[in-house]
Design an enzyme around this catalytic site. Structure first.
Site, PDB file in Angstrom:
ATOM      1  N   ASN A 101      13.189  61.684  52.334  1.00  0.00           N
ATOM      2  CA  ASN A 101      12.987  60.677  53.394  1.00  0.00           C
ATOM      3  C   ASN A 101      14.299  60.196  53.995  1.00  0.00           C
ATOM      4  OD1 ASN A 101      10.858  60.130  50.968  1.00  0.00           O
ATOM      5  ND2 ASN A 101       9.893  60.269  52.971  1.00  0.00           N
ATOM      6  N   ASN A 295       7.528  49.735  44.746  1.00  0.00           N
ATOM      7  CA  ASN A 295       6.233  50.368  44.923  1.00  0.00           C
ATOM      8  C   ASN A 295       6.263  51.726  44.227  1.00  0.00           C
ATOM      9  OD1 ASN A 295       3.647  50.777  45.725  1.00  0.00           O
ATOM     10  ND2 ASN A 295       4.121  51.276  47.842  1.00  0.00           N
ATOM     11  N   ASP A 322      14.018  56.417  40.328  1.00  0.00           N
ATOM     12  CA  ASP A 322      13.411  55.905  41.562  1.00  0.00           C
ATOM     13  C   ASP A 322      14.424  55.029  42.308  1.00  0.00           C
ATOM     14  OD1 ASP A 322      11.450  55.702  43.501  1.00  0.00           O
ATOM     15  OD2 ASP A 322      10.540  53.925  42.615  1.00  0.00           O
ATOM     16  N   HIS A 326      19.136  49.454  49.155  1.00  0.00           N
ATOM     17  CA  HIS A 326      18.809  48.780  50.421  1.00  0.00           C
ATOM     18  C   HIS A 326      19.939  47.838  50.778  1.00  0.00           C
ATOM     19  CE1 HIS A 326      14.795  50.217  51.186  1.00  0.00           C
ATOM     20  NE2 HIS A 326      14.458  49.972  49.932  1.00  0.00           N
TER      21      HIS A 326
END
Lengths: 437, 307
Positions: A101, A295, A322, A326
């Site tokens: 992504n 999530n 994971d 950010h």
């Protein structure tokens, strides 16, 4: 320049090694394990060798993180690939599988090529790009998957966008099969989680936040297992076949139970859990700390217990970071506006050791960081033996340390400032090494 | 002098039983004040308060502003609709700019659950939650309890039914916390889709039949259908809702004992309450509004001691 590296008196954690559990001295010369012998205090490293010694040293094959977000290209301000390489090495990883992504998404050879070329410049960690299943990871049109496979994609996944359409999942499994491709999916039926902010339960009710029900994960696991069985109806899998479908980031007890049953029936399926899922429950969110907004979300104590049990009995094949960096602008805001995800690659081992409380043997944990993810991702095994290429992680499972700073430009870890148990001492990959301060 | 256990009013959940008692007792004194010919006291004349409203409000904002003025505080108002993201300035920046103008207390309404908690941990001023999304609305719960106590006395053992859209209500959650801390027996009643799935674990009764709820309770606190907060479909139509969950005067008159009817406003007349029910002698809706000023005066006054 390749360094000679001498590791003195480290305890081997590797079930495949004859010296498992023993203290050894290891000499790495020209990128190969030149000697791997029972420790001898009189042994002197050759002149000029880097010496790693002292403390309760342990050594294993290099660790593999099967899930970390790549933010380069597109979001380099969060974390460039060079940053990620340093962060991963600090966490003890010699291999990292990258989510597709990025911006643009890894859905064609050009982005994949950029990642591979850039990654070639990092000697201490190998980055393995995962390619998208659909263009833009939008869940509509297929990418050229054979092409991407040949260009070096380690697996296929729409990453942070779970596959929704059952027919798309069936066709992907069918299409990947002839060349042994792996489909990775984070199980979530997003039609059941719209506007959700945290685990649906008593805590979300108390906080007035919309829930992300465990049901959305469990139903997808059940459905996808059934779809995999459908694909295999006419061409069953061999008993020792590599997994075709990998569920990533499990969070619910029922998901673990479903996969345990599927494995018992011989389905070629595997799964992982993010380290932070083993450390927190939804109650931790009572302060509305957006660094804990992930999530899948943190669920109940019974779910966490089931994840530990799944790791211990081998239902869960791997622990992943994971890792999701950010920028402050998307985290230091109101909870429901904040992005999902936290930093993780630096703290996987410490987070698990800190919360372990003897639920998981060290050898099992190391297996889920080495052999487990290697088998899932079809990476060649790493052998701890003379003459083998060196890919090692050196660690101290009992050392206390304080996580005072991260090597990532992002700072979104709830662990910063906390004292943790279990320290990565360094990694060796070929003739290159990193030693943590 | 008795004091609150906190310097912010973020929610009822974080108040002690003594805090609630103290606020309600102090409000009794202020209710007497606002019924004098001269409705003003000088208590907060050295204090500047900003009412920062990121969601529309008429009643709550006016009520806070009147409470502040009757305590002689200096008052500034800031209104903006939409989230901070849409506005282009962060919540923290907006509030820090206001505080730079030497403001002492922030009264905030915001659509994000936890927004006042976020703020309280980052700014020096006292923060008062005037409603945070679907989380809490503590001053509403306090004024509701104050109004119930005027009618019924001590609320221990009293039966309170909260009827309507529980899922999207901040009034419901704050009322549940507030009433339970005073020993009341609480039921929530509404369509299953408008009651959070895990509500029962808060220790409340769950009902789906409005007539049964009315027959059971001493007080019916009827909530507004929050259409503006429903991002997806929760029930078929307002028509059907009003037919099966609406309360009419006739239903109230048929009860074998009188109950107290409350509503936090604004009423959707003809939806959750018919006009003849809203205007009936059962209703204390306008008493609630009056008490709101006294309760907010008490909260502001007590928090000002915690600066």
């Amino acid at each position: 320049m390749l360094m000679n590296i001498f590791i003195r008196s480290a305890r081997v954690v590797d079930r495949a090694s004859l010296q498992n559990g023993q203290l050894v001295d290891i000499l790495v010369r020209n990128g190969l394990i030149a000697s791997f012998t029972t420790t001898n205090p009189d042994l002197r490293p050759e002149t000029g060798a880097v010496v790693i010694e002292g403390g309760n040293l342990h050594v294993s094959a290099g660790w593999v993180d099967a899930r970390a977000a790549a933010n380069d290209p597109g979001y380099e301000h969060r974390e460039a690939l060079a940053d990620l390489a340093r962060v991963a090495a600090a966490g003890g990883f010699t291999d990292v599988a990258l989510l597709p992504n990025t911006q643009p998404v890894v859905d064609a050879k050009d982005t994949l090529g950029y990642l591979r070329r850039t990654a070639d410049g990092f000697p201490t960690v190998r980055l393995h790009p995962v390619a998208a299943i659909t263009k833009g990871a939008k869940g509509d049109d297929f990418t050229d998957m054979i092409d991407l496979h040949r260009a070096g994609a380690v697996a296929f996944s729409d990453g942070d966008h779970p596959l929704q359409h059952p027919d798309l999942l069936v066709k992907t499994l069918q299409y990947l099969r002839p060349f042994g491709g792996l489909l990775i999916n984070r199980p979530e039926d997003t039609r059941l989680t719209r506007y959700g902010q945290m685990h649906e339960g008593i805590q979300s009710t108390r906080q007035g936040l919309k829930g992300l029900p465990a049901l959305a994960e469990v139903m997808t696991v059940a459905r996808d297992l059934r779809l995999l069985a459908y694909v295999l109806e006419t061409e069953p899998a061999a008993p020792d076949a590599a997994p075709m479908l990998h569920f990533t980031c499990l969070s619910a007890a029922e998901s673990v139970a479903l996969i345990r049953e599927a494995k018992a029936q011989g389905l070629p399926v595997s799964c992982d859990v993010a380290a932070h899922q083993l450390a927190y429950t939804d109650e931790a969110l009572h302060t509305f700390d957006s660094n804990l907004k992930v999530n899948p979300p943190f669920r109940g104590a019974a779910d966490v217990a089931a994840l530990w049990a799944g790791l211990a009995d081998g239902t869960i094949d791997a622990v992943v970071s994971d890792h999701h960096p950010h920028e402050e602008e998307t985290k230091n805001v109101e909870f429901d506006v904040a992005e999902f995800g936290m930093l993780g690659a630096e703290t996987v081992f410490a987070l698990i050791q800190t919360h372990n409380k003897d639920r998981l043997a060290l050898a099992d944990l190391i297996d889920r960081l080495t052999t487990g993810p290697r088998r899932v991702l079809r990476l060649p095994p790493v052998l701890l033996a003379e003459g083998q290429p060196a890919a090692l992680t050196i660690f101290n499972p009992t050392a206390s340390w304080t996580y005072t700073r991260t090597l990532s430009p992002a700072k979104n870890s709830p662990l910063l400032g906390q004292t943790l148990v279990g320290n990565v001492v360094g990694t060796v990959l070929g003739g290159h090494y990193t030693v943590q301060q | 002098m008795p004091q609150l256990s906190t310097r912010h009013l973020l929610g009822i959940n974080t108040l002690t039983v003594n805090d609630i008692q103290l606020i309600l007792e102090t409000a009794t004194q202020f209710k007497e004040v606002i019924n004098r010919p001269i409705k003003k006291v000088p208590s907060l004349r050295d204090i500047t308060i900003a009412n920062v409203f990121f969601e529309n409000s008429t009643r709550t904002r006016l009520s806070f502003e009147l409470a502040e003025k009757r305590l002689s505080a200096d008052v500034v108002n800031f209104s903006a609709s939409g989230s901070s993201v849409k506005k282009g300035e962060t919540l923290l920046d907006t509030v820090n700019n206001i505080l730079a103008m030497k403001v002492d207390m922030i009264v905030m309404r915001h659509s994000s659950p936890g927004a006042p908690h976020y703020l309280a941990s980052r700014i020096p001023a006292n923060v008062i939650n005037a409603g945070d999304g679907t989380h809490e609305h503590p001053t509403q719960a306090l004024l509701d309890s104050f109004s119930m106590r005027e009618k019924l006395g001590d609320l221990a053992g009293k039966r309170i039914a909260i009827i309507g859209d529980i899922t999207h209500s901040r009034v419901a959650l704050s009322n549940i916390y507030c009433l339970q801390k005073q020993g009341a027996d609480v039921m929530v009643c509404g369509p299953t889709t408008l009651i959070p799935k895990h509500m029962a674990s808060l220790g409340v009764r769950i009902g789906h039949d409005v007539r049964e709820a009315l027959a059971w309770c001493d007080v019916a606190n009827v909530l507004r259908i929050q259409l503006e907060r429903q991002q997806i479909k929760y029930f078929p139509s307002l028509r059907e809702y009003s037919l099966y969950y609406g309360i009419s005067r006739q239903m109230l008159d048929e009860l074998d004992r009188p109950i107290v009817l409350m509503h936090p406003g604004p009423i959707n007349r003809g939806v959750e309450l018919t006009s003849d029910a809203a205007d009936s002698p059962h209703s204390i809706i306008l008493d609630q509004v009056e008490n709101g000023v006294a309760v907010r005066m008490a909260v502001l006054y007590l928090l000002a001691q915690e600066r």
